[in-house]
Every structure is written in structure tokens, then in C-alpha cells.
Write a protein that holds these residues in place. Structure first.
Motif, PDB file in Angstrom:
ATOM      1  N   GLU A 103      -6.698  -2.273  37.878  1.00 58.98           N
ATOM      2  CA  GLU A 103      -7.839  -1.432  37.463  1.00 58.98           C
ATOM      3  C   GLU A 103      -9.160  -2.016  37.982  1.00 58.98           C
ATOM      4  O   GLU A 103     -10.066  -1.283  38.352  1.00 58.98           O
ATOM      5  N   SER A 104      -9.251  -3.327  38.014  1.00 53.55           N
ATOM      6  CA  SER A 104     -10.456  -3.983  38.515  1.00 53.55           C
ATOM      7  C   SER A 104     -10.653  -3.690  39.999  1.00 53.55           C
ATOM      8  O   SER A 104     -11.765  -3.372  40.445  1.00 53.55           O
ATOM      9  N   LEU A 105      -9.584  -3.778  40.766  1.00 47.81           N
ATOM     10  CA  LEU A 105      -9.664  -3.497  42.204  1.00 47.81           C
ATOM     11  C   LEU A 105     -10.036  -2.047  42.481  1.00 47.81           C
ATOM     12  O   LEU A 105     -10.662  -1.746  43.495  1.00 47.81           O
ATOM     13  N   ARG A 106      -9.688  -1.156  41.562  1.00 45.43           N
ATOM     14  CA  ARG A 106     -10.064   0.257  41.690  1.00 45.43           C
ATOM     15  C   ARG A 106     -11.494   0.509  41.219  1.00 45.43           C
ATOM     16  O   ARG A 106     -12.001   1.619  41.322  1.00 45.43           O
ATOM     17  N   GLY A 107     -12.121  -0.512  40.645  1.00 47.67           N
ATOM     18  CA  GLY A 107     -13.485  -0.365  40.136  1.00 47.67           C
ATOM     19  C   GLY A 107     -13.552   0.372  38.816  1.00 47.67           C
ATOM     20  O   GLY A 107     -14.587   0.928  38.457  1.00 47.67           O
ATOM     21  N   ASN A 108     -12.445   0.375  38.059  1.00 42.74           N
ATOM     22  CA  ASN A 108     -12.378   1.141  36.819  1.00 42.74           C
ATOM     23  C   ASN A 108     -12.752   0.362  35.562  1.00 42.74           C
ATOM     24  O   ASN A 108     -12.844   0.956  34.498  1.00 42.74           O
ATOM     25  N   LEU A 109     -12.911  -0.941  35.661  1.00 42.41           N
ATOM     26  CA  LEU A 109     -13.147  -1.724  34.451  1.00 42.41           C
ATOM     27  C   LEU A 109     -14.627  -1.856  34.130  1.00 42.41           C
ATOM     28  O   LEU A 109     -15.447  -2.102  35.007  1.00 42.41           O
ATOM     29  N   ALA A 110     -14.923  -1.723  32.862  1.00 41.33           N
ATOM     30  CA  ALA A 110     -16.293  -1.925  32.389  1.00 41.33           C
ATOM     31  C   ALA A 110     -16.621  -3.413  32.487  1.00 41.33           C
ATOM     32  O   ALA A 110     -15.734  -4.256  32.511  1.00 41.33           O
ATOM     33  N   ASN A 111     -17.903  -3.717  32.528  1.00 38.67           N
ATOM     34  CA  ASN A 111     -18.349  -5.115  32.621  1.00 38.67           C
ATOM     35  C   ASN A 111     -17.841  -5.959  31.461  1.00 38.67           C
ATOM     36  O   ASN A 111     -17.665  -7.164  31.607  1.00 38.67           O
ATOM     37  N   GLU A 112     -17.619  -5.338  30.300  1.00 37.01           N
ATOM     38  CA  GLU A 112     -17.148  -6.092  29.132  1.00 37.01           C
ATOM     39  C   GLU A 112     -15.739  -6.641  29.327  1.00 37.01           C
ATOM     40  O   GLU A 112     -15.325  -7.552  28.637  1.00 37.01           O
ATOM     41  N   ILE A 113     -14.998  -6.062  30.269  1.00 37.03           N
ATOM     42  CA  ILE A 113     -13.626  -6.506  30.509  1.00 37.03           C
ATOM     43  C   ILE A 113     -13.543  -7.103  31.900  1.00 37.03           C
ATOM     44  O   ILE A 113     -12.970  -6.528  32.806  1.00 37.03           O
ATOM     45  N   ASN A 114     -14.121  -8.245  32.049  1.00 37.64           N
ATOM     46  CA  ASN A 114     -14.068  -8.957  33.314  1.00 37.64           C
ATOM     47  C   ASN A 114     -13.113 -10.128  33.121  1.00 37.64           C
ATOM     48  O   ASN A 114     -13.493 -11.161  32.577  1.00 37.64           O
ATOM     49  N   LEU A 115     -11.855  -9.941  33.516  1.00 37.87           N
ATOM     50  CA  LEU A 115     -10.815 -10.943  33.283  1.00 37.87           C
ATOM     51  C   LEU A 115     -11.212 -12.328  33.799  1.00 37.87           C
ATOM     52  O   LEU A 115     -11.101 -13.305  33.063  1.00 37.87           O
ATOM     53  N   PRO A 116     -11.704 -12.442  35.037  1.00 35.25           N
ATOM     54  CA  PRO A 116     -12.107 -13.780  35.491  1.00 35.25           C
ATOM     55  C   PRO A 116     -13.186 -14.400  34.601  1.00 35.25           C
ATOM     56  O   PRO A 116     -13.125 -15.581  34.284  1.00 35.25           O
ATOM     57  N   ASP A 117     -14.174 -13.598  34.177  1.00 36.06           N
ATOM     58  CA  ASP A 117     -15.229 -14.138  33.306  1.00 36.06           C
ATOM     59  C   ASP A 117     -14.660 -14.609  31.974  1.00 36.06           C
ATOM     60  O   ASP A 117     -15.057 -15.652  31.455  1.00 36.06           O
ATOM     61  N   ILE A 118     -13.747 -13.840  31.417  1.00 34.71           N
ATOM     62  CA  ILE A 118     -13.155 -14.218  30.129  1.00 34.71           C
ATOM     63  C   ILE A 118     -12.365 -15.508  30.281  1.00 34.71           C
ATOM     64  O   ILE A 118     -12.482 -16.425  29.463  1.00 34.71           O
ATOM     65  N   ILE A 119     -11.592 -15.611  31.356  1.00 32.44           N
ATOM     66  CA  ILE A 119     -10.818 -16.826  31.596  1.00 32.44           C
ATOM     67  C   ILE A 119     -11.759 -18.002  31.865  1.00 32.44           C
ATOM     68  O   ILE A 119     -11.604 -19.078  31.289  1.00 32.44           O
ATOM     69  N   PHE A 120     -12.746 -17.800  32.741  1.00 34.07           N
ATOM     70  CA  PHE A 120     -13.639 -18.896  33.113  1.00 34.07           C
ATOM     71  C   PHE A 120     -14.546 -19.342  31.979  1.00 34.07           C
ATOM     72  O   PHE A 120     -14.823 -20.523  31.841  1.00 34.07           O
ATOM     73  N   SER A 121     -15.021 -18.407  31.168  1.00 27.05           N
ATOM     74  CA  SER A 121     -15.949 -18.819  30.109  1.00 27.05           C
ATOM     75  C   SER A 121     -15.252 -19.724  29.097  1.00 27.05           C
ATOM     76  O   SER A 121     -15.810 -20.748  28.696  1.00 27.05           O
ATOM     77  N   SER A 122     -14.028 -19.400  28.712  1.00 23.19           N
ATOM     78  CA  SER A 122     -13.327 -20.277  27.771  1.00 23.19           C
ATOM     79  C   SER A 122     -12.940 -21.586  28.446  1.00 23.19           C
ATOM     80  O   SER A 122     -13.022 -22.652  27.841  1.00 23.19           O
ATOM     81  N   LEU A 123     -12.570 -21.519  29.705  1.00 18.44           N
ATOM     82  CA  LEU A 123     -12.211 -22.716  30.450  1.00 18.44           C
ATOM     83  C   LEU A 123     -13.410 -23.649  30.591  1.00 18.44           C
ATOM     84  O   LEU A 123     -13.305 -24.865  30.368  1.00 18.44           O
ATOM     85  N   LYS A 124     -14.562 -23.075  30.932  1.00 19.80           N
ATOM     86  CA  LYS A 124     -15.779 -23.886  31.071  1.00 19.80           C
ATOM     87  C   LYS A 124     -16.169 -24.554  29.757  1.00 19.80           C
ATOM     88  O   LYS A 124     -16.576 -25.707  29.742  1.00 19.80           O
ATOM     89  N   LYS A 125     -16.031 -23.816  28.656  1.00 24.66           N
ATOM     90  CA  LYS A 125     -16.331 -24.405  27.344  1.00 24.66           C
ATOM     91  C   LYS A 125     -15.461 -25.634  27.105  1.00 24.66           C
ATOM     92  O   LYS A 125     -15.947 -26.672  26.657  1.00 24.66           O
ATOM     93  N   GLY A 126     -14.187 -25.514  27.398  1.00 24.73           N
ATOM     94  CA  GLY A 126     -13.268 -26.626  27.215  1.00 24.73           C
ATOM     95  C   GLY A 126     -13.599 -27.805  28.116  1.00 24.73           C
ATOM     96  O   GLY A 126     -13.596 -28.957  27.676  1.00 24.73           O
ATOM     97  N   LEU A 127     -13.891 -27.520  29.384  1.00 25.08           N
ATOM     98  CA  LEU A 127     -14.240 -28.583  30.327  1.00 25.08           C
ATOM     99  C   LEU A 127     -15.532 -29.289  29.911  1.00 25.08           C
ATOM    100  O   LEU A 127     -15.605 -30.526  29.908  1.00 25.08           O
ATOM    101  N   GLU A 128     -16.545 -28.482  29.573  1.00 23.04           N
ATOM    102  CA  GLU A 128     -17.823 -29.076  29.143  1.00 23.04           C
ATOM    103  C   GLU A 128     -17.623 -29.966  27.922  1.00 23.04           C
ATOM    104  O   GLU A 128     -18.133 -31.090  27.864  1.00 23.04           O
TER     105      GLU A 128
END
Length: 186
Positions: A103-128
Motif C-alpha cells: 500500500e505504501s508503494l502505491r502511495g495509499n498510506l496516510a502519513n500516520e501509518i509510516n511503517l519505517p517511521d514507527i519501526i525507527f522511532s521505537s528503535l531510536k528510543k531504545g538505542l538512545e
């Protein structure tokens, strides 16, 4: 009997995984065992339902216990635990992740559902958190991108067997190999 919200979420996930955003509210209502009007009263549009359900699932899966894992004193063990945890989650939810990428590659996902951002934000919190506890300065973005590359490779590139189907020792060996590679660059 499960409550209505749980039934809606389970039904929506099931239908959205199969059909993506092409699914209809009628299909979701049938799968959830509720009237279609119930979906409209609660979520007003199919897109709101999709965003609500997917955000709920992703936040539960990807934000779960990252800060607990980050408390590990040994950086290699911490990285191994993060890698194992994320690969386990991604492989157990492969169909959901695949649908979201599609769905992301089709451009169908809203900004609220950005899988990479969701994965990276929690990952960054843990790393920090981990490196703050160790009083160590590390390029968190670079480290998160390396880990993200590992995760993406297990989602996109075919594997002989899904990570969650491997033996405990095979999982540990894979996590150790990747953790050592990441450690070599920080």
C-alpha cells in the motif's frame, strides 16, 4: 464473547491483510460480526478505520518493551536482543508488513501509518536510552539505519525459513552475526 472493538480490530486486520485498502467496510463488518453502521458510527470512514486499526497494531508490536531491552548493560547482547525481537515480530506479522509495504508503494498510506517511521522511532528510543545509560556517544541515526537494513532484508528478500520458525540457537546465531557487524561500525 470478545468486546465489539476487539472483534472489529480482528476482523479489520484479517480483511485488510487479504485485500489492503481495496477492502470494503461491508467485508470488515461481516468478518467482525457487526453491522456496517457500527463501523461508520465509530470510525466514520474506511480510511479512519484502517488508520486506527493499523496504528494500534503497529504501536503495540513495535513499541513494546524496547526500553526494557535497552537496559541491558552489554551492547552486543542489547543489539542481539533487539535484532531477535524485531525479526520475530516482523516474521510473525509478515502478511501485515507485506500489505503495508504494498500500500505504501502505491502511495495509499496516510502519513500516520509510516511503517519505517514507527519501526525507527521505537528503535531510536531504545538505542538512545541504552547508550545514555552507558554514557557513550553513538550516531543513533546511523545505527538505527543499519538495524533497519537488517530488518528490511528479512522482509523483502526471500529466506529459506521465516525467522520465527527457526530454532532458538539459529535465531541467536543470526542475531549475534548481525550484532557483531553493527558493533564493528560504532
Amino acid at each position: 464473547m470478545r468486546n465489539v472493538t476487539d472483534r472489529i480490530f480482528q476482523g479489520a486486520i484479517s480483511v485488510f491483510i487479504r485485500k489492503g485498502l481495496q477492502a470494503t467496510t461491508q467485508e470488515v463488518a461481516k468478518e467482525a460480526g457487526v453491522a456496517e453502521v457500527t463501523l461508520y458510527r465509530r470510525y466514520s470512514t474506511k480510511e479512519n478505520l484502517f488508520i486506527t486499526v493499523i496504528k494500534n497494531v503497529l504501536e503495540k508490536k513495535f513499541d513494546s518493551h524496547v526500553l526494557e531491552i535497552a537496559k541491558e548493560n552489554e551492547t552486543e547482547v542489547f543489539l542481539m536482543n533487539i535484532i531477535e525481537d524485531r525479526l520475530e515480530i516482523l516474521s510473525k506479522n509478515y502478511d501485515l508488513v507485506k500489505m503495508l509495504l504494498s500500500e505504501s508503494l502505491r502511495g495509499n498510506l496516510a502519513n500516520e501509518i509510516n511503517l519505517p517511521d514507527i519501526i525507527f522511532s521505537s528503535l531510536k528510543k531504545g538505542l538512545e536510552y541504552h547508550f545514555e545509560l552507558k554514557n557513550q556517544t553513538v550516531d543513533i541515526d546511523f545505527c538505527a539505519r543499519q538495524l533497519g537494513g537488517i530488518f528490511l532484508s528479512y522482509v523483502v528478500l526471500p529466506n529459506a525459513q521465516p525467522f520465527n520458525k527457526l530454532t532458538l540457537q539459529e535465531k541467536k546465531d543470526i542475531a549475534r552475526k548481525h550484532a557483531k557487524a553493527v558493533l564493528a561500525t560504532i
